[in-house]
Design a protein around this motif. Structure first.
Motif, mmCIF file in Angstrom:
data_model
loop_
_atom_site.group_PDB
_atom_site.id
_atom_site.type_symbol
_atom_site.label_atom_id
_atom_site.label_comp_id
_atom_site.label_asym_id
_atom_site.label_seq_id
_atom_site.Cartn_x
_atom_site.Cartn_y
_atom_site.Cartn_z
ATOM 1 N N SER A 143 0.923 -1.167 0.226
ATOM 2 C CA SER A 143 -0.252 0.056 0.155
ATOM 3 C C SER A 143 1.121 1.142 -0.212
ATOM 4 C CB SER A 143 -1.059 -0.211 1.010
ATOM 5 O OG SER A 143 -0.256 -0.154 2.502
ATOM 6 N N VAL A 144 0.614 2.783 -0.841
ATOM 7 C CA VAL A 144 1.089 3.492 -0.993
ATOM 8 C C VAL A 144 0.023 4.917 -0.437
ATOM 9 C CG1 VAL A 144 2.552 4.707 -1.862
ATOM 10 C CG2 VAL A 144 2.334 2.814 -2.395
ATOM 11 N N SER A 145 0.331 5.338 0.514
ATOM 12 C CA SER A 145 -0.658 6.345 1.196
ATOM 13 C C SER A 145 -0.086 7.921 1.252
ATOM 14 C CB SER A 145 -1.015 6.175 2.377
ATOM 15 O OG SER A 145 -1.900 7.377 3.164
ATOM 16 N N PRO A 146 -0.273 8.576 -0.243
ATOM 17 C CA PRO A 146 -0.074 9.345 0.159
ATOM 18 C C PRO A 146 -0.083 11.476 0.916
ATOM 19 C CG PRO A 146 -0.992 9.905 -1.871
ATOM 20 C CD PRO A 146 -0.604 8.438 -1.531
ATOM 21 N N MET A 147 0.030 12.039 1.390
ATOM 22 C CA MET A 147 -0.214 12.800 2.132
ATOM 23 C C MET A 147 -1.330 13.614 1.633
ATOM 24 S SD MET A 147 1.085 16.003 4.246
ATOM 25 C CE MET A 147 2.309 15.662 5.686
ATOM 26 N N VAL A 148 -2.668 14.099 1.206
ATOM 27 C CA VAL A 148 -3.012 15.457 1.040
ATOM 28 C C VAL A 148 -4.064 16.024 1.740
ATOM 29 C CG1 VAL A 148 -3.318 12.871 -1.172
ATOM 30 C CG2 VAL A 148 -5.272 13.271 0.960
ATOM 31 N N MET A 187 -9.537 23.114 6.726
ATOM 32 C CA MET A 187 -8.563 22.065 6.302
ATOM 33 C C MET A 187 -7.919 21.005 7.333
ATOM 34 S SD MET A 187 -7.340 23.937 2.664
ATOM 35 C CE MET A 187 -8.801 25.395 2.604
ATOM 36 N N ILE A 188 -7.299 19.974 7.128
ATOM 37 C CA ILE A 188 -6.322 19.023 7.795
ATOM 38 C C ILE A 188 -5.326 17.963 7.046
ATOM 39 C CG2 ILE A 188 -7.877 17.697 8.540
ATOM 40 C CD1 ILE A 188 -7.073 17.033 11.115
ATOM 41 N N ALA A 189 -3.807 18.096 6.963
ATOM 42 C CA ALA A 189 -3.854 17.284 6.019
ATOM 43 C C ALA A 189 -3.209 15.981 6.661
ATOM 44 C CB ALA A 189 -2.288 17.551 6.002
ATOM 45 N N GLY A 190 -3.295 14.863 6.214
ATOM 46 C CA GLY A 190 -3.240 13.710 6.432
ATOM 47 C C GLY A 190 -3.333 12.513 5.715
ATOM 48 N N PHE A 191 -2.988 11.088 5.545
ATOM 49 C CA PHE A 191 -3.322 10.339 4.995
ATOM 50 C C PHE A 191 -4.759 9.529 4.634
ATOM 51 C CE2 PHE A 191 0.390 11.400 7.483
ATOM 52 C CZ PHE A 191 1.614 11.691 5.697
ATOM 53 N N ARG A 192 -4.751 8.321 4.073
ATOM 54 C CA ARG A 192 -6.056 7.711 3.952
ATOM 55 C C ARG A 192 -6.260 7.428 4.974
ATOM 56 N NH1 ARG A 192 -9.749 7.388 -0.062
ATOM 57 N NH2 ARG A 192 -10.734 4.844 0.167
ATOM 58 N N ASP A 193 -6.095 6.649 5.843
ATOM 59 C CA ASP A 193 -6.165 5.996 7.271
ATOM 60 C C ASP A 193 -7.415 6.812 7.430
ATOM 61 O OD1 ASP A 193 -4.848 7.764 7.807
ATOM 62 O OD2 ASP A 193 -3.646 6.079 9.463
ATOM 63 N N LEU A 194 -7.522 8.484 7.402
ATOM 64 C CA LEU A 194 -8.485 9.280 7.890
ATOM 65 C C LEU A 194 -9.933 8.588 7.560
ATOM 66 C CD1 LEU A 194 -6.648 12.661 8.353
ATOM 67 C CD2 LEU A 194 -7.629 11.001 9.776
ATOM 68 N N VAL A 195 -10.076 7.676 6.463
ATOM 69 C CA VAL A 195 -11.372 7.627 5.296
ATOM 70 C C VAL A 195 -11.916 7.349 6.382
ATOM 71 C CG1 VAL A 195 -12.337 6.900 3.683
ATOM 72 C CG2 VAL A 195 -10.174 8.729 3.208
ATOM 73 N N PRO A 196 -11.780 6.073 6.840
ATOM 74 C CA PRO A 196 -13.199 5.651 7.658
ATOM 75 C C PRO A 196 -13.586 6.051 8.647
ATOM 76 C CG PRO A 196 -11.575 3.682 7.158
ATOM 77 C CD PRO A 196 -10.627 5.113 6.431
ATOM 78 N N GLU A 197 -12.971 6.979 9.394
ATOM 79 C CA GLU A 197 -13.161 7.965 10.718
ATOM 80 C C GLU A 197 -13.816 8.333 10.200
ATOM 81 O OE1 GLU A 197 -11.256 9.610 14.421
ATOM 82 O OE2 GLU A 197 -9.654 8.996 13.084
ATOM 83 N N LEU A 198 -13.673 9.731 8.941
ATOM 84 C CA LEU A 198 -14.437 10.192 8.571
ATOM 85 C C LEU A 198 -15.508 10.225 8.202
ATOM 86 C CD1 LEU A 198 -11.288 13.210 6.809
ATOM 87 C CD2 LEU A 198 -12.461 12.768 9.365
ATOM 88 N N ARG A 199 -15.404 9.170 7.215
ATOM 89 C CA ARG A 199 -16.960 8.788 6.551
ATOM 90 C C ARG A 199 -17.989 8.159 7.979
ATOM 91 N NH1 ARG A 199 -15.161 4.052 2.669
ATOM 92 N NH2 ARG A 199 -14.823 5.671 0.765
ATOM 93 N N ARG A 218 -10.943 -2.287 0.194
ATOM 94 C CA ARG A 218 -12.706 -1.657 0.601
ATOM 95 C C ARG A 218 -12.445 -1.709 1.720
ATOM 96 N NH1 ARG A 218 -16.367 -2.653 -3.386
ATOM 97 N NH2 ARG A 218 -16.194 -3.214 -5.415
ATOM 98 N N THR A 219 -12.285 -2.054 2.721
ATOM 99 C CA THR A 219 -12.071 -0.951 4.101
ATOM 100 C C THR A 219 -11.907 0.168 4.459
ATOM 101 O OG1 THR A 219 -9.583 -1.151 4.363
ATOM 102 C CG2 THR A 219 -11.692 -3.265 5.053
ATOM 103 N N GLY A 220 -11.112 0.778 3.094
ATOM 104 C CA GLY A 220 -11.179 1.840 2.924
ATOM 105 C C GLY A 220 -9.499 2.802 3.548
ATOM 106 N N TYR A 221 -9.503 1.847 4.572
ATOM 107 C CA TYR A 221 -7.979 2.346 4.785
ATOM 108 C C TYR A 221 -6.899 2.814 4.103
ATOM 109 C CZ TYR A 221 -10.023 1.808 9.446
ATOM 110 O OH TYR A 221 -10.618 2.250 10.532
ATOM 111 N N ILE A 222 -6.289 1.783 2.957
ATOM 112 C CA ILE A 222 -5.224 1.307 2.086
ATOM 113 C C ILE A 222 -5.398 2.652 0.674
ATOM 114 C CG2 ILE A 222 -4.525 -0.288 3.868
ATOM 115 C CD1 ILE A 222 -5.134 -1.948 0.710
ATOM 116 N N VAL A 223 -4.481 2.736 0.933
ATOM 117 C CA VAL A 223 -4.570 2.498 -1.283
ATOM 118 C C VAL A 223 -3.236 1.939 -1.733
ATOM 119 C CG1 VAL A 223 -3.717 4.153 -3.242
ATOM 120 C CG2 VAL A 223 -4.701 5.510 -0.835
#
Length: 459
Positions: free
Chosen positions: A151-156, A285-297, A354-359
């Protein structure tokens, strides 16, 4: 490593169903049935992550086990990569294990891994278009591929799309990120970033942005402005904050990050984390990685999307990379390699994606509905894929934690200290402090200390 990077044998095509198949058939190099008198071979697979991720890894293990009676895989889990690293370095590493790229130096130097390029080549794993050269090089060490990128998770940049309303901004004639067709772009400039912050904070009821005052938090801005975080990619002897390009990038960035009208106050940051403020609708706004997605969803009151880190001169970011490794101590190398090849197959990888945590590092899966998932936030999940192309992969540093600890207070002051900032003096102090960690032999006795007493020639 050159041969590993040009291998391009085919894998099974990714599933087009709404849910990925959980019983894809791996291509084992050994027999899939138990012969009379033969004992079942037991393997272990170690992974870390959130409970949902670990459940998905268990599904992958169960799916693999369903294909064979002669061998079984057991999942071993840890909550964090630090605990996983400790187990591996202690000699308790599973046959196959997940690792963070930042731990590769310690793992490789402890001879805990077995190079995977030839073993995966024999099993038809495609090293060609399905994996970026950068991802493969990130897990290369001693001229061989030590682990397979997973997995590769860039900061966005995450943003509250009710506070940052690009359509309303455009109607008011403000700078907004649009492509040539007038569609919202995945990229934006530092000027468009500033305009969005001013728009979001115009009523004084919400703060603009928070960027962690750390090396990793500031790195995307420095790289985007043409600067460098370290003064050398191979053998750094100091940070490079005081160079002209780095200082210019910081000057433009800090004009925004130090603006008290655009950022949370010290009192706010003492009472809540930036993520908590963002989830409460108090931060745009906040900078972060893909692992934030499930928590924000999971927050039904929050509407959010993603966009790239702001661009000063060229797109740039940093990120996390995880890989799957083979233990050097495995007694069943071929079976372990079979499972590793299976775990990075499209269908198996989709389960965890599909868990949403990784790219996923596999570009085919990253471009599929398993990752993009139309109809779910963030609407612009393609940002993660496009950001990878500008991701800077730093050199492996054995002294990384010590470096962060040493310059951490100086970076915090750089971003958050009140009053007028002397950027030249601040960046020189940061670089000088870093030498004590990166090049301790160059650090001489401080000139402020009195010289040692010497005897007079007459004595």
């Amino acid at each position: 490593m050159t041969s590993a990077l040009v291998l391009s044998l085919g894998l099974a095509a990714c599933s087009e169903d709404d849910e990925p198949s959980t019983d894809p058939t791996p291509s084992p190099s050994s027999s899939a049935t138990t012969k009379p008198g033969e004992e079942q071979r037991m393997l272990t697979f170690g992974a870390f992550g959130e409970p949902e991720e670990l459940d998905a890894f268990q599904q992958v293990v169960d799916s693999f086990n369903a294909t064979s009676q002669s061998r079984r895989v057991k999942l071993v889990t840890w909550p964090t990569h630090e605990e996983a690293l400790a187990a591996v370095l202690a000699g308790d590493g599973p046959d196959v294990f997940l690792t963070a790229r930042r731990d590769l130096l310690q793992i490789a130097d402890s001879t805990s891994t077995r190079p995977v390029s030839q073993l995966l080549d024999e099993r038809g794993v495609d090293f060609g278009d399905r994996y970026s050269r950068d991802a493969l090089e990130a897990f290369s060490y001693d001229d061989d591929l030590q682990c397979m990128p997973y997995s590769v998770s860039p900061m966005v940049m995450y943003y509250n799309d009710e506070a940052v309303d690009f359509a309303k901004m455009e109607r008011r004639g403000l700078d907004v990120p649009l492509d040539s067709d007038g569609v919202r772009s995945d990229r934006w400039t530092i000027a468009e970033f500033a305009a969005a912050l001013q728009f979001a904070t115009r009523r004084g009821t919400i703060d603009g942005v928070w960027i962690d005052p750390t090396l990793r938090g500031l790195a995307p801005f420095i790289y985007s402005g043409g600067g460098q975080v370290l003064n050398d990619d191979d053998e750094p002897t100091s940070l490079d904050f005081s160079s002209d390009d780095s200082r210019s990038a910081l000057d433009q960035t800090l004009a925004i990050l130090r603006d008290p009208l655009l950022t949370p106050s010290a009192d706010e940051m003492r009472s809540a984390t930036a993520l908590q403020l963002f989830k409460r609708g108090k931060l745009a706004m906040i900078a972060g990685f893909r692992d934030l997605v499930p928590e924000l969803r999971a927050d039904e009151d929050l509407s959010f999307d993603t966009i790239s880190m702001p661009v000063i001169d060229s797109p740039a970011t940093v990120g996390d990379i995880d890989g799957l490794c083979l233990s050097a101590d495995s007694e069943h190398v071929n079976d372990a390699a079979d499972f590793l090849a299976y775990a990075v197959s499209d269908a198996a990888l989709e389960i965890v994606t599909r868990t949403g945590y990784i790219v996923p590092a596999n570009t085919e899966v990253a471009a599929s509905e398993a990752f993009l998932w139309p109809g779910r936030e963030p609407a612009h999940a393609t940002v993660f894929n496009s950001a990878i192309r500008g991701m800077v992969i730093p050199p492996l540093l054995a002294t990384g934690p010590e470096l962060e600890e040493t310059v951490g207070p100086l970076l915090s002051a750089l971003v958050t200290s009140p009053g007028v900032l002397d950027l030249e003096a601040a960046t020189e102090e940061i670089d000088t402090a870093s030498k004590a960690i990166l090049d301790p032999e160059s650090v001489t006795e401080s000139p402020t200390e009195p010289p040692a007493p010497t005897e007079s020639p007459s004595e």
